[in-house]
Design a protein around this motif. Structure first.
Motif, short mmCIF file in Angstrom:
data_model
loop_
_atom_site.label_atom_id
_atom_site.label_comp_id
_atom_site.label_asym_id
_atom_site.label_seq_id
_atom_site.Cartn_x
_atom_site.Cartn_y
_atom_site.Cartn_z
N SER A 1 -48.22 -76.32 31.56
CA SER A 1 -47.34 -76.81 30.49
C SER A 1 -46.11 -77.50 31.07
O SER A 1 -45.72 -77.29 32.22
CB SER A 1 -46.89 -75.64 29.60
OG SER A 1 -45.97 -74.84 30.31
N GLN B 1 -43.64 -74.87 32.09
CA GLN B 1 -43.94 -74.26 33.39
C GLN B 1 -43.56 -75.20 34.53
O GLN B 1 -43.03 -74.78 35.56
CB GLN B 1 -45.43 -73.91 33.46
CG GLN B 1 -45.84 -73.31 34.78
CD GLN B 1 -45.08 -72.02 35.10
OE1 GLN B 1 -45.27 -71.01 34.46
NE2 GLN B 1 -44.16 -72.08 36.06
N ARG C 1 -44.48 -76.92 25.22
CA ARG C 1 -45.79 -76.24 25.33
C ARG C 1 -46.94 -77.18 25.67
O ARG C 1 -48.04 -76.72 25.96
CB ARG C 1 -46.13 -75.56 23.99
CG ARG C 1 -45.27 -74.37 23.71
CD ARG C 1 -45.41 -73.99 22.23
NE ARG C 1 -44.72 -72.74 21.97
CZ ARG C 1 -45.28 -71.55 22.10
NH1 ARG C 1 -46.53 -71.46 22.49
NH2 ARG C 1 -44.60 -70.46 21.85
N ARG C 2 -46.68 -78.46 25.60
CA ARG C 2 -47.74 -79.45 25.85
C ARG C 2 -48.15 -79.43 27.33
O ARG C 2 -47.32 -79.21 28.21
CB ARG C 2 -47.17 -80.82 25.46
CG ARG C 2 -48.08 -81.99 25.62
CD ARG C 2 -48.88 -82.36 24.39
NE ARG C 2 -48.15 -82.74 23.19
CZ ARG C 2 -47.81 -84.00 22.89
NH1 ARG C 2 -48.04 -85.00 23.72
NH2 ARG C 2 -47.23 -84.27 21.74
N ARG C 3 -49.41 -79.67 27.60
CA ARG C 3 -49.86 -79.84 29.00
C ARG C 3 -49.24 -81.10 29.59
O ARG C 3 -49.17 -82.13 28.91
CB ARG C 3 -51.38 -79.99 29.03
CG ARG C 3 -52.13 -78.73 29.42
CD ARG C 3 -53.61 -78.99 29.31
NE ARG C 3 -54.06 -79.95 30.31
CZ ARG C 3 -55.15 -79.79 31.06
NH1 ARG C 3 -55.87 -78.70 30.93
NH2 ARG C 3 -55.50 -80.70 31.93
#
Ligand SMILES: Nc1ncnc2c1ncn2[C@@H]1O[C@H](COP(=O)(O)OP(=O)(O)OP(=O)(O)O)[C@@H](O)[C@H]1O
Ligand SMILES: [Mg+2]
Length: 257
Positions: free
Chosen positions: A97, A100, A143-145
């Motif tokens: 994400s 991350q 939250r998106r990749r």
């Protein structure tokens, strides 16, 4: 915020290619320096020497008063985290994400890499990562990749990760080369706003003349590993910059007086 002083730096790869040849210059906190030079002139090698990933053959690199060329691996680590990097290809971890990826910027600050993984990161670190994402205008995409963003958005995430690192100087290696002109401008505006609000020095490798002239305070240029120009941007015009990419350039004749 730190200053950078490169003194008589040379780098010879495997005993033959002289990638950097006796280069000296100094960059003060708050300066925006553009680094130019044709392909293979030694720009990325210079950056890798400044980040300690490449050992120069001779010369010194002072970050404030510390000569990083003389540090052991373990002593290099805390110095390295002071140097923020932005790359042409963003260097994000694509299958993770956005949030991350930004958390990974804290790697140099935590005791273990484990503490930078979202499920285990402290509340303080998580909040900081969200604040960094918010600063680049992408909190809503946390939250998106990473690989599901546009190039311009990915570079903004990379800038948020760099902010998370809390760098004291920034090196950007062709940060807009993979972006269209509009996204490139947005990234340059953001990068320049961020470094100026934090009083950071930035060295930016670029080839786009108009962007160089618009954003740079100062221009330095390498040719075949040698420093052939170090001037305030106000003293340079476009033909002079373009001539840096020609063979057998005689810069001293082309400077604007
Ligand atoms: N790991 C390496 N081993 C051997 N030679 C290398 C290595 N990395 C770079 N070189 C050589 O050093 C010289 C400078 O390369 P460098 O990548 O620093 O140039 P650059 O200015 O960043 O070029 P570009 O604009 O294409 O990114 C080139 O001749 C290159 O082939
Ligand atoms: Mg390069």
């Amino acid at each position: 915020m730190i200053s950078l002083e490169v003194n008589h730096l040379s780098k010879i790869y495997s005993g033959e290619t002289k990638a950097i040849d006796d280069v000296s210059f100094k960059v003060e906190p708050g300066e925006g320096v553009m680094l130019l030079g044709h392909n293979g002139s030694g720009k990325s090698t210079l950056f890798r020497c400044i980040t300690g990933f490449e050992k120069p053959t001779s010369g010194s690199i002072l970050l404030n008063d510390t000569d990083i060329t003389r540090l052991s691996r373990s002593k290099l680590r805390p110095v390295r985290k002071k140097v923020g990097m932005v790359f042409q290809n963003f260097n994000l971890t694509n299958n993770l994400s956005v949030f991350q990826n930004v958390l990974f910027g804290a790697l140099g600050h935590t005791k273990t890499s484990f503490q930078t993984f979202a499920p285990f990161a402290s509340d303080a670190l998580r909040e900081q990562a969200m604040a960094c994402l918010d600063r680049v205008g992408l909190a809503h995409l946390a939250r998106r990749r990473a690989d599901q963003l546009s190039g311009g958005q990915q570079q903004r995430v990379a800038i948020a990760r760099m902010l998370m690192q809390e760098p004291e100087i920034v090196l950007a290696d062709e940060p807009i080369a993979s972006l269209d002109p509009k996204a490139g401008r947005e990234v340059m505006d953001l990068l320049w706003e961020i470094v100026s609000e934090r009083g950071l020095a930035v060295i930016c490798i670029l080839h786009q003349m108009d962007v160089i002239m618009e954003y740079g305070d100062r221009v330095i240029a390498l040719k075949d590993g040698s420093l052939i120009l170090d001037e305030g941007a106000g003293a340079l015009d476009r033909p002079t910059l373009e001539s840096l990419y020609q063979k057998d350039v005689q810069l001293t004749d082309r400077r604007v007086s």
